[in-house]
Design a protein around this motif. Structure first.
Motif, PDB file in Angstrom:
ATOM      1  N   ARG A  70      23.928  -2.902  31.020  1.00 18.17           N
ATOM      2  CA  ARG A  70      22.538  -2.871  31.496  1.00 18.17           C
ATOM      3  C   ARG A  70      22.101  -1.464  31.884  1.00 18.17           C
ATOM      4  O   ARG A  70      20.922  -1.135  31.809  1.00 18.17           O
ATOM      5  N   PHE A  71      23.028  -0.608  32.318  1.00 20.20           N
ATOM      6  CA  PHE A  71      22.663   0.763  32.669  1.00 20.20           C
ATOM      7  C   PHE A  71      22.150   1.547  31.466  1.00 20.20           C
ATOM      8  O   PHE A  71      21.485   2.565  31.621  1.00 20.20           O
ATOM      9  N   HIS A  72      22.485   1.078  30.249  1.00 22.98           N
ATOM     10  CA  HIS A  72      22.082   1.778  29.030  1.00 22.98           C
ATOM     11  C   HIS A  72      21.177   0.907  28.155  1.00 22.98           C
ATOM     12  O   HIS A  72      21.208   1.009  26.927  1.00 22.98           O
ATOM     13  N   ALA A  73      20.370   0.087  28.798  1.00 27.02           N
ATOM     14  CA  ALA A  73      19.405  -0.734  28.065  1.00 27.02           C
ATOM     15  C   ALA A  73      18.387   0.163  27.354  1.00 27.02           C
ATOM     16  O   ALA A  73      18.091   1.279  27.807  1.00 27.02           O
ATOM     17  N   ALA A  74      17.857  -0.323  26.243  1.00 28.41           N
ATOM     18  CA  ALA A  74      16.912   0.481  25.453  1.00 28.41           C
ATOM     19  C   ALA A  74      15.625   0.758  26.210  1.00 28.41           C
ATOM     20  O   ALA A  74      14.999   1.807  26.032  1.00 28.41           O
ATOM     21  N   ASP A  75      15.204  -0.193  27.045  1.00 27.13           N
ATOM     22  CA  ASP A  75      13.973  -0.030  27.820  1.00 27.13           C
ATOM     23  C   ASP A  75      14.301   0.388  29.250  1.00 27.13           C
ATOM     24  O   ASP A  75      15.212  -0.157  29.876  1.00 27.13           O
ATOM     25  N   LEU A  76      13.549   1.352  29.763  1.00 26.97           N
ATOM     26  CA  LEU A  76      13.758   1.869  31.111  1.00 26.97           C
ATOM     27  C   LEU A  76      12.648   1.346  32.033  1.00 26.97           C
ATOM     28  O   LEU A  76      11.495   1.783  31.917  1.00 26.97           O
ATOM     29  N   PRO A  77      12.947   0.415  32.951  1.00 28.19           N
ATOM     30  CA  PRO A  77      11.924  -0.094  33.886  1.00 28.19           C
ATOM     31  C   PRO A  77      11.675   0.916  35.012  1.00 28.19           C
ATOM     32  O   PRO A  77      12.037   0.708  36.160  1.00 28.19           O
ATOM     33  N   TYR A  78      11.035   2.010  34.644  1.00 29.60           N
ATOM     34  CA  TYR A  78      10.928   3.157  35.546  1.00 29.60           C
ATOM     35  C   TYR A  78      10.177   2.834  36.831  1.00 29.60           C
ATOM     36  O   TYR A  78      10.514   3.340  37.917  1.00 29.60           O
ATOM     37  N   LEU A  79       9.140   1.992  36.743  1.00 29.08           N
ATOM     38  CA  LEU A  79       8.353   1.672  37.930  1.00 29.08           C
ATOM     39  C   LEU A  79       9.199   0.919  38.952  1.00 29.08           C
ATOM     40  O   LEU A  79       9.165   1.220  40.154  1.00 29.08           O
ATOM     41  N   ALA A  80       9.953  -0.069  38.490  1.00 27.65           N
ATOM     42  CA  ALA A  80      10.817  -0.827  39.393  1.00 27.65           C
ATOM     43  C   ALA A  80      11.896   0.062  40.000  1.00 27.65           C
ATOM     44  O   ALA A  80      12.191  -0.021  41.199  1.00 27.65           O
ATOM     45  N   ILE A  81      12.475   0.937  39.190  1.00 30.65           N
ATOM     46  CA  ILE A  81      13.547   1.804  39.677  1.00 30.65           C
ATOM     47  C   ILE A  81      13.027   2.776  40.721  1.00 30.65           C
ATOM     48  O   ILE A  81      13.641   2.961  41.786  1.00 30.65           O
ATOM     49  N   ILE A  82      11.897   3.414  40.440  1.00 33.36           N
ATOM     50  CA  ILE A  82      11.347   4.388  41.389  1.00 33.36           C
ATOM     51  C   ILE A  82      10.927   3.707  42.686  1.00 33.36           C
ATOM     52  O   ILE A  82      11.267   4.166  43.787  1.00 33.36           O
ATOM     53  N   ALA A  83      10.189   2.591  42.563  1.00 30.26           N
ATOM     54  CA  ALA A  83       9.740   1.878  43.770  1.00 30.26           C
ATOM     55  C   ALA A  83      10.931   1.362  44.564  1.00 30.26           C
ATOM     56  O   ALA A  83      10.995   1.514  45.794  1.00 30.26           O
ATOM     57  N   ARG A 140       9.757  -8.852  41.301  1.00 33.99           N
ATOM     58  CA  ARG A 140      10.728  -8.080  40.531  1.00 33.99           C
ATOM     59  C   ARG A 140      10.426  -8.128  39.044  1.00 33.99           C
ATOM     60  O   ARG A 140      10.422  -7.089  38.365  1.00 33.99           O
ATOM     61  N   VAL A 141      10.153  -9.310  38.549  1.00 35.15           N
ATOM     62  CA  VAL A 141       9.878  -9.473  37.114  1.00 35.15           C
ATOM     63  C   VAL A 141       8.646  -8.673  36.706  1.00 35.15           C
ATOM     64  O   VAL A 141       8.621  -8.023  35.649  1.00 35.15           O
ATOM     65  N   ALA A 142       7.611  -8.695  37.550  1.00 32.96           N
ATOM     66  CA  ALA A 142       6.380  -7.966  37.236  1.00 32.96           C
ATOM     67  C   ALA A 142       6.629  -6.466  37.176  1.00 32.96           C
ATOM     68  O   ALA A 142       6.139  -5.772  36.272  1.00 32.96           O
ATOM     69  N   LEU A 143       7.385  -5.943  38.124  1.00 34.98           N
ATOM     70  CA  LEU A 143       7.668  -4.510  38.135  1.00 34.98           C
ATOM     71  C   LEU A 143       8.580  -4.111  36.985  1.00 34.98           C
ATOM     72  O   LEU A 143       8.407  -3.041  36.378  1.00 34.98           O
ATOM     73  N   GLU A 144       9.556  -4.953  36.664  1.00 33.65           N
ATOM     74  CA  GLU A 144      10.476  -4.638  35.577  1.00 33.65           C
ATOM     75  C   GLU A 144       9.822  -4.723  34.203  1.00 33.65           C
ATOM     76  O   GLU A 144      10.383  -4.231  33.217  1.00 33.65           O
ATOM     77  N   ALA A 145       8.642  -5.313  34.125  1.00 34.34           N
ATOM     78  CA  ALA A 145       7.953  -5.429  32.839  1.00 34.34           C
ATOM     79  C   ALA A 145       7.326  -4.108  32.402  1.00 34.34           C
ATOM     80  O   ALA A 145       6.978  -3.936  31.229  1.00 34.34           O
ATOM     81  N   VAL A 146       7.177  -3.186  33.341  1.00 35.90           N
ATOM     82  CA  VAL A 146       6.600  -1.872  33.023  1.00 35.90           C
ATOM     83  C   VAL A 146       7.738  -0.962  32.579  1.00 35.90           C
ATOM     84  O   VAL A 146       8.545  -0.505  33.404  1.00 35.90           O
ATOM     85  N   VAL A 147       7.821  -0.677  31.282  1.00 34.23           N
ATOM     86  CA  VAL A 147       8.978   0.047  30.739  1.00 34.23           C
ATOM     87  C   VAL A 147       8.532   1.165  29.803  1.00 34.23           C
ATOM     88  O   VAL A 147       7.400   1.182  29.306  1.00 34.23           O
ATOM     89  N   ILE A 148       9.445   2.082  29.575  1.00 37.17           N
ATOM     90  CA  ILE A 148       9.329   3.106  28.548  1.00 37.17           C
ATOM     91  C   ILE A 148      10.676   3.182  27.835  1.00 37.17           C
ATOM     92  O   ILE A 148      11.688   2.710  28.368  1.00 37.17           O
ATOM     93  N   PRO A 149      10.721   3.751  26.621  1.00 37.83           N
ATOM     94  CA  PRO A 149      12.024   3.910  25.952  1.00 37.83           C
ATOM     95  C   PRO A 149      12.957   4.784  26.789  1.00 37.83           C
ATOM     96  O   PRO A 149      12.552   5.821  27.318  1.00 37.83           O
ATOM     97  N   ALA A 150      14.197   4.362  26.924  1.00 41.14           N
ATOM     98  CA  ALA A 150      15.160   5.091  27.752  1.00 41.14           C
ATOM     99  C   ALA A 150      15.807   6.220  26.959  1.00 41.14           C
ATOM    100  O   ALA A 150      16.408   5.964  25.912  1.00 41.14           O
ATOM    101  N   PRO A 151      15.679   7.456  27.428  1.00 40.81           N
ATOM    102  CA  PRO A 151      16.370   8.557  26.750  1.00 40.81           C
ATOM    103  C   PRO A 151      17.859   8.517  27.051  1.00 40.81           C
ATOM    104  O   PRO A 151      18.299   7.835  27.975  1.00 40.81           O
ATOM    105  N   ALA A 152      18.626   9.250  26.280  1.00 44.84           N
ATOM    106  CA  ALA A 152      20.070   9.307  26.484  1.00 44.84           C
ATOM    107  C   ALA A 152      20.452  10.667  27.050  1.00 44.84           C
ATOM    108  O   ALA A 152      19.862  11.690  26.704  1.00 44.84           O
ATOM    109  N   LEU A 153      21.431  10.672  27.941  1.00 42.42           N
ATOM    110  CA  LEU A 153      21.930  11.925  28.504  1.00 42.42           C
ATOM    111  C   LEU A 153      23.068  12.457  27.644  1.00 42.42           C
ATOM    112  O   LEU A 153      23.970  11.703  27.269  1.00 42.42           O
TER     113      LEU A 153
END
Length: 354
Positions: free
Chosen positions: A82-95, A148-161
């Motif tokens: 899950r840490f490397h999912a294709a979609d990054l739920p940035y809003l949920a993570i930041i909040a 949680r579900v509502a916030l996690e729905a806001v995503v962008i493609p996750a870049p790789a390090l």
């Protein structure tokens, strides 16, 4: 591999509980001795604070280097984690990270630190852990799940390090060690603590791997394991224990043993209703925020960053920012309160006398 090591008499799930218990006990002992705490490293600018941050980052550096070493050896891989999912739920993570950071300042410790303090006799920490576990469970499966579900729905493609970023925590640790000069013995214990992270990944992702009785691929964390432990405590006849419940139990036992042996065990409680309200609110923020961020300072901050996950790095940055900002506000409020006490000593004395 589980069978080739001679563990046929145990199921992988039972073995994972025992493994979590042992890993947690080691963490509890090491964290109790080193006073392992990110909040203490971020808040304040004294020598003790700088030393605490150097110790924490040293553990992070060892965790990252060790985890990437076993990845390069081909023992484990995180492409499906899950840490490397294709979609990054940035809003949920930041909040979630910001809320968690604020909460750990309000309670004077993150979840891992509070687990150690609770085992050392701090009743405030035990109450906060219970509230955080309840909030996390409600966020995962209950009343707060829709948010949680509502916030996690806001995503962008996750870049790789890139792999070379694994060296950055080591460079930062070297800089902080040179600046703070913590004790060598404490640094060695911090390095051992960091080594528990790749050990956890290898244990659950390789040694205990069984396609017919799968267990969760994870390492040290506290948010979800606290929720699982609370759920299992209340419904053990319906659900079984897992690695996380073993981990929490191990941390408590390890920290308790360390505190008792060293004579650091001491009963402590709330000083008044105001303090209790603050701690309860902080615990709720950490439970809710930890789930949104994908983990706590250990689950996302060390175990997650060790996988070179952008989501985990973002969570750690958000947690640190929330803690730093809350610490600044708390320092200003404390300064104003102290100034008021000096200016109006009789006004302050009356409630105490009552």
């Amino acid at each position: 591999m589980f069978e080739t090591l001679g563990f046929e008499t145990l199921t992988p799930r039972t073995a994972s509980i025992l493994f979590g218990l042992g890993l947690g006990a080691a963490f509890g002992v090491l964290a109790e001795i080193t006073r392992f705490c990110l909040r203490r490293g971020l808040i304040g600018g004294g020598q003790d604070n700088r030393s605490a941050l150097a110790i924490w980052v040293t553990a992070l550096a060892v965790a990252v280097m060790g985890t990437q070493a076993v990845v390069q050896a081909g023992w484990i891989e995180f492409s499906a984690h899950r840490f490397h999912a294709a979609d990054l739920p940035y809003l949920a993570i930041i909040a979630g990270g910001l809320l968690f950071g604020v909460g750990m300042v309000m309670t004077r410790g993150c979840l891992s630190r509070l687990a150690v303090l609770g085992a050392s006799g701090n009743l405030r920490a035990l109450v906060v852990l219970l509230v955080a576990a309840l909030a996390a469970l409600a966020t995962l499966k209950g009343l707060l799940a829709p948010a949680r579900v509502a916030l996690e729905a806001v995503v962008i493609p996750a870049p790789a390090l890139p792999l070379w970023t694994a060296i950055l925590p080591l460079l930062l640790a070297g800089f902080l060690i040179k600046r703070a000069r913590p004790r060598i013995g404490t640094l060695l214990l911090a390095a051992l603590l960091g080594a528990l992270i790749p050990l956890g990944w290898v244990g659950t992702g390789l040694v205990l791997l069984d396609e017919f009785d799968p267990i969760t691929f994870e390492s040290l964390s506290f948010t979800a394991p606290l929720a699982d432990t609370l759920f299992w405590t209340g419904a053990s006849s319906a659900i079984g224990a897992n690695f996380g419940t073993g981990l929490i139990g191990g941390v408590v036992l390890g920290a308790l043993a360390s505190a008792l042996i060293a004579g650091r065990f001491q009963w402590q409680s709330f000083e008044g209703p105001g303090q209790m309200g603050r701690y309860l609110a902080g615990g709720a923020l950490m439970g809710f925020g930890g789930v949104l961020a994908g983990g706590c300072t250990v689950g996302a901050g060390i175990s997650g960053v060790a996988t070179l996950s952008v989501a985990a790095v973002l969570a750690l940055v958000a947690i640190s920012a929330g803690a730093w900002g809350a610490g600044r506000v708390d320092a200003r409020l404390t300064s104003r309160s102290n100034a008021g006490s000096v200016a109006h000593p009789t006004t302050q004395a009356q409630p105490q006398a009552a």
